[in-house]
Design a protein around this motif. Structure first.
Motif, short mmCIF file in Angstrom:
data_model
loop_
_atom_site.label_atom_id
_atom_site.label_comp_id
_atom_site.label_asym_id
_atom_site.label_seq_id
_atom_site.Cartn_x
_atom_site.Cartn_y
_atom_site.Cartn_z
N THR A 1 4.12 13.99 -5.91
CA THR A 1 5.11 13.41 -6.81
C THR A 1 4.58 13.39 -8.24
O THR A 1 3.39 13.60 -8.50
CB THR A 1 5.47 11.98 -6.38
OG1 THR A 1 4.29 11.16 -6.38
CG2 THR A 1 6.07 11.97 -4.98
N GLU B 1 0.82 -1.21 0.00
CA GLU B 1 0.00 0.00 0.00
C GLU B 1 0.85 1.26 0.00
O GLU B 1 0.45 2.29 -0.54
CB GLU B 1 -0.93 0.02 1.21
CG GLU B 1 -2.06 -0.98 1.15
CD GLU B 1 -2.99 -0.87 2.36
OE1 GLU B 1 -4.07 -1.45 2.31
OE2 GLU B 1 -2.62 -0.19 3.35
N SER B 2 2.03 1.18 0.61
CA SER B 2 2.88 2.36 0.74
C SER B 2 3.69 2.65 -0.52
O SER B 2 4.37 3.68 -0.59
CB SER B 2 3.84 2.19 1.92
OG SER B 2 4.76 1.13 1.67
N ARG B 3 3.61 1.76 -1.52
CA ARG B 3 4.43 1.93 -2.72
C ARG B 3 3.78 2.83 -3.76
O ARG B 3 4.45 3.26 -4.70
CB ARG B 3 4.75 0.56 -3.33
CG ARG B 3 5.57 -0.33 -2.39
CD ARG B 3 5.76 -1.71 -2.96
NE ARG B 3 6.17 -2.65 -1.92
CZ ARG B 3 6.07 -3.96 -2.00
NH1 ARG B 3 5.56 -4.50 -3.09
NH2 ARG B 3 6.45 -4.74 -1.00
N SER C 1 3.13 9.09 -3.85
CA SER C 1 2.48 9.94 -2.86
C SER C 1 2.06 11.27 -3.48
O SER C 1 2.51 11.66 -4.57
CB SER C 1 3.41 10.19 -1.67
OG SER C 1 4.62 10.76 -2.11
N VAL C 2 1.21 11.97 -2.76
CA VAL C 2 0.74 13.28 -3.21
C VAL C 2 1.95 14.21 -3.37
O VAL C 2 2.85 14.24 -2.53
CB VAL C 2 -0.26 13.86 -2.18
CG1 VAL C 2 -0.56 15.32 -2.51
CG2 VAL C 2 -1.53 13.03 -2.17
N SER D 1 -4.06 10.12 -3.76
CA SER D 1 -3.47 8.81 -3.99
C SER D 1 -3.87 7.86 -2.88
O SER D 1 -3.58 8.11 -1.71
CB SER D 1 -1.93 8.97 -4.03
OG SER D 1 -1.29 7.72 -4.10
N GLU D 2 -4.57 6.78 -3.25
CA GLU D 2 -5.00 5.81 -2.24
C GLU D 2 -5.14 4.43 -2.87
O GLU D 2 -5.75 4.28 -3.93
CB GLU D 2 -6.32 6.24 -1.61
CG GLU D 2 -6.74 5.41 -0.41
CD GLU D 2 -7.94 5.99 0.33
OE1 GLU D 2 -8.74 5.20 0.85
OE2 GLU D 2 -8.07 7.22 0.39
#
Length: 218
Positions: free
Chosen positions: A53, A45-47, A50-51, A199-200
């Motif tokens: 980028t 999920e963390s890959r 992110s907002v 981003s989610e």
């Protein structure tokens, strides 16, 4: 805007989950629950970018006519909502896409566009469009290669492969390859400058961001 009586997307998805748990044998439910927990433990999920980028660019075939749709052309028109979905065999994905279809006029009113992307073959994506009366582009991401650029591709583990086969979900046939690669369900908003505004992604396919939260950044 949707009626105030329209259930929130997550409430609709929770209803699907509750109905499934009432109908499916516990040992089968355990296969899915274990696969979700194992996928979550990978940190996938963390890959997702992110907002703030820069979003990867893409050029993918459209479900209806096979013409190449380029992110650069879409972003020339306005901000872009991108929804990655697993396939038309997933009721959670289809409920989410139908929710977005209802909100598509609002997306356009705000000057934005919307595309949905899956690893399904163009023919299967065409079936998705026709069966669910979708009016926004559905694009084919063969082998989930674009999803991999977004950090959200995973290989379905063997126990889940057996489970899908047992319920007649033939993912290799649907996707047109033997990789068993799928994207996490994910939603992003990309600005016209190519920067990510929202981003989610969720390892648990039963959880999705609410479209109203996504629209809030447009």
């Amino acid at each position: 805007m949707p009626s105030s009586a329209t259930p929130r997307l997550q409430d609709q998805l929770d209803t699907i989950t509750a109905q499934t748990r009432g109908l499916v044998q516990p040992e089968r439910l355990a296969i899915t629950d274990t696969a979700v927990q194992e996928l979550l433990a990978t940190g996938i999920e963390s890959r997702i970018p992110s907002v703030g980028t820069q979003a990867p660019e893409f050029a993918l075939p459209d479900a209806i006519n096979g013409k190449t749709v380029r992110s650069s052309d879409l972003l020339a028109v306005g901000p872009l909502v991108v929804n990655f979905f697993r396939g038309r065999w997933d009721p959670y994905c289809m409920t989410e896409l139908e929710a977005w279809q209802k909100l598509y006029p609002t997306v356009r009113e705000r000057g934005a566009l919307l595309v949905a992307i899956s690893p399904q073959s163009q023919r299967q994506n065409d079936f998705t469009v026709q069966q669910h009366n979708l009016t926004f582009p559905i694009l084919s991401d063969a082998g989930a290669r674009l999803a991999e650029q977004f950090g959200i591709t995973y290989a379905v583990p063997e126990p889940m492969q057996r489970h899908y086969r047992s319920i007649l979900v033939n993912i290799p046939f649907i996707n047109g390859d033997e990789s068993w690669r799928l994207p996490l369900p994910a939603t992003l908003v990309i600005s016209q400058a190519g920067k990510i505004l929202f981003s989610e992604a969720h390892a648990d396919h039963r959880v999705r961001p609410d479209p109203m939260d996504v629209l809030g950044v447009l």
